[in-house]
Design an enzyme around this catalytic site. Sequence first.
Site, PDB file in Angstrom:
ATOM      1  N   LYS A 114       0.560  -1.270  -0.094  1.00 20.92           N
ATOM      2  CA  LYS A 114      -0.140   0.174  -0.025  1.00 20.92           C
ATOM      3  C   LYS A 114       1.038   1.348  -0.054  1.00 20.92           C
ATOM      4  CE  LYS A 114      -4.280  -2.270   1.466  1.00 20.92           C
ATOM      5  NZ  LYS A 114      -3.679  -3.572   1.382  1.00 20.92           N
TER       6      LYS A 114
HETATM    7  C1  LIG Z   1      -4.195  -4.471   0.957  1.00 21.55           C
HETATM    8  C2  LIG Z   1      -3.325  -5.820   0.805  1.00 21.55           C
HETATM    9  C3  LIG Z   1      -3.615  -6.738   0.026  1.00 21.55           C
HETATM   10  C4  LIG Z   1      -4.959  -6.841  -1.034  1.00 21.55           C
HETATM   11  O1  LIG Z   1      -4.955  -5.662  -1.945  1.00 21.55           O
HETATM   12  P1  LIG Z   1      -6.254  -5.269  -2.622  1.00 21.55           P
HETATM   13  O2  LIG Z   1      -5.847  -4.287  -3.461  1.00 21.55           O
HETATM   14  O3  LIG Z   1      -7.131  -4.602  -1.537  1.00 21.55           O
HETATM   15  O4  LIG Z   1      -6.902  -6.483  -3.531  1.00 21.55           O
HETATM   16  C5  LIG Z   1      -2.959  -8.052   0.111  1.00 21.55           C
HETATM   17  N1  LIG Z   1      -1.788  -8.049   0.630  1.00 21.55           N
HETATM   18  C6  LIG Z   1      -1.496  -6.918   1.412  1.00 21.55           C
HETATM   19  C7  LIG Z   1      -0.307  -7.514   2.230  1.00 21.55           C
HETATM   20  C8  LIG Z   1      -2.370  -6.019   1.700  1.00 21.55           C
HETATM   21  O5  LIG Z   1      -1.765  -5.076   2.472  1.00 21.55           O
END
Ligand SMILES: *Cc1c(COP(=O)(O)O)cnc(C)c1O
Length: 497
Positions: A114
């Site tokens: 993120k």
């Molecule tokens: C948020 C997240 C996901 C999922 O990603 P999306 O874009 O919501 O599908 C997968 N792995 C981690 C470590 C995350 O923080």
Amino acid sequence: MMKEILYKSTRSTEGTLKASEAILKGLADDGGLFVPLEIPALDVTVEELSKMTYQQVAYEVMKLYFTDFTEEELKNCINNAYDSKFDTEEIAPLAEVEGTYFLELFHGKTIAFKDMALSILPHLLTTSAKKNGVKNEIVILTATSGDTGKAAMAGFADVPGTRIIVFYPNGGVSPIQEKQMVTQKGDNTYVVAIEGNFDQAQSAVKAIFGDKELAKEMDEKGFQFSSANSINIGRLIPQVAYYVYAYAKLFAEGKVSKDQKINVVVPTGNFGNILAAYYAKNMGLPIDKLICASNENRVLYDFFTTGEYDKNREFILTNSPSMDILISSNLERLIYRIAGDDAEANKKMMEELSKDGKYSITPEMKAKLADFYGNYASEEETAAIIKKIYEETGYVMDTHTAVAASVYEKYKKETKDDNVTVIASTASPFKFTRSVMNAIDPKYDSMGDFELVDELSKIGNVKVPNAIEEIRNAEIRHNNLCEVAGMKDIVKKFLGM
Ligand SMILES: *Cc1c(COP(=O)(O)O)cnc(C)c1O
């Protein structure tokens, strides 16, 4: 001159916005998500891209979407985001493990993917505010299943003209994730645990966003909401860049020839990351299959299999908590698209989702999902692949990435497809140390959290990331708990209203 790209809501037929306006608003007034009227095509060749830095590739992608930003504005945003906050100059390096490529998206400030979007969003937002003559302070409201909250706060902490409030499910995030959040610095940050799960938090945040009376009250006090959740187009588009970068890198290293197709595997929760890969494919990047990996909350797997999206099921807490989601908000953008950009049809389905918790797509729409493959990994399978890959190669992956790796094994077994494959590696194993170490050997369960961190560093032969070192002895600055029904009052209190 670049073609101007305008944005509209997935739920209405009229009204277009410039990129900066869509970024500022986050969510459309009608509850829909902003989508570009068309997906632009890449206008540079892979040969050119293969000679570029991450920042340059990011510019080539984002300039096509954020067309009302000047070159200087956009480059400033990019250079402020992808800098020494990342622990590698490559920003998103590719690790080759047994012939598969792990695109490591966890080298930013909070060691999860993120950061890729949330390190640039504050800059896109404040630039958008300036461009649109906004005088109000921007209030970011976020529900998090663990990683978004910390990454958003890290991005927004002490950014002038912004405040940020984060809600997370009490007991629904890892101990390290919680510690990361409650130690967050910055006078403009506020963290609250809620007595409920992520979906409840997210729905309540959506309701607060849609509260017109509250919006009016806030405006009088000099505040306005914006969203840092993955529904903001200012988060989605920066994620497209790393797929383009990964492909360019594979080409530069001679792992693929020009136009050779690759598969992409994405561990999925809210459907933002994999949607970015879908956008990359639609921009002309040679991607064949988009492999959507779920944990035991397998609502997306069922959707791809049956054409029915049904969130009426038990919510399961897994060791990949950032994917413990039953309403994948960003899926709406895909639904809109496979409905032939039909806002009415999409709106009907989303209304069914909020009323009955489910909807079905038509056979014509389902036929347009042929590029996707969905599957899921159980908790046992997820742990097993962490152990297997570690024992065979020494590479340690986190639980979310392991869900993807496990689904990819199933896919290969089922299809015999031998395309070059990139797995989106979404978190550092240090963020989910206990689950990861337990998967490798249950004997580790008796160790303390930071003991485990040191042990992981030793067995994996990787340095403890700064993000972890920082919280070892950090002071706890936030200690708030509230009911879902009390979230609105908490927001008002924080804003002194
Ligand atoms: C948020 C997240 C996901 C999922 O990603 P999306 O874009 O919501 O599908 C997968 N792995 C981690 C470590 C995350 O923080």
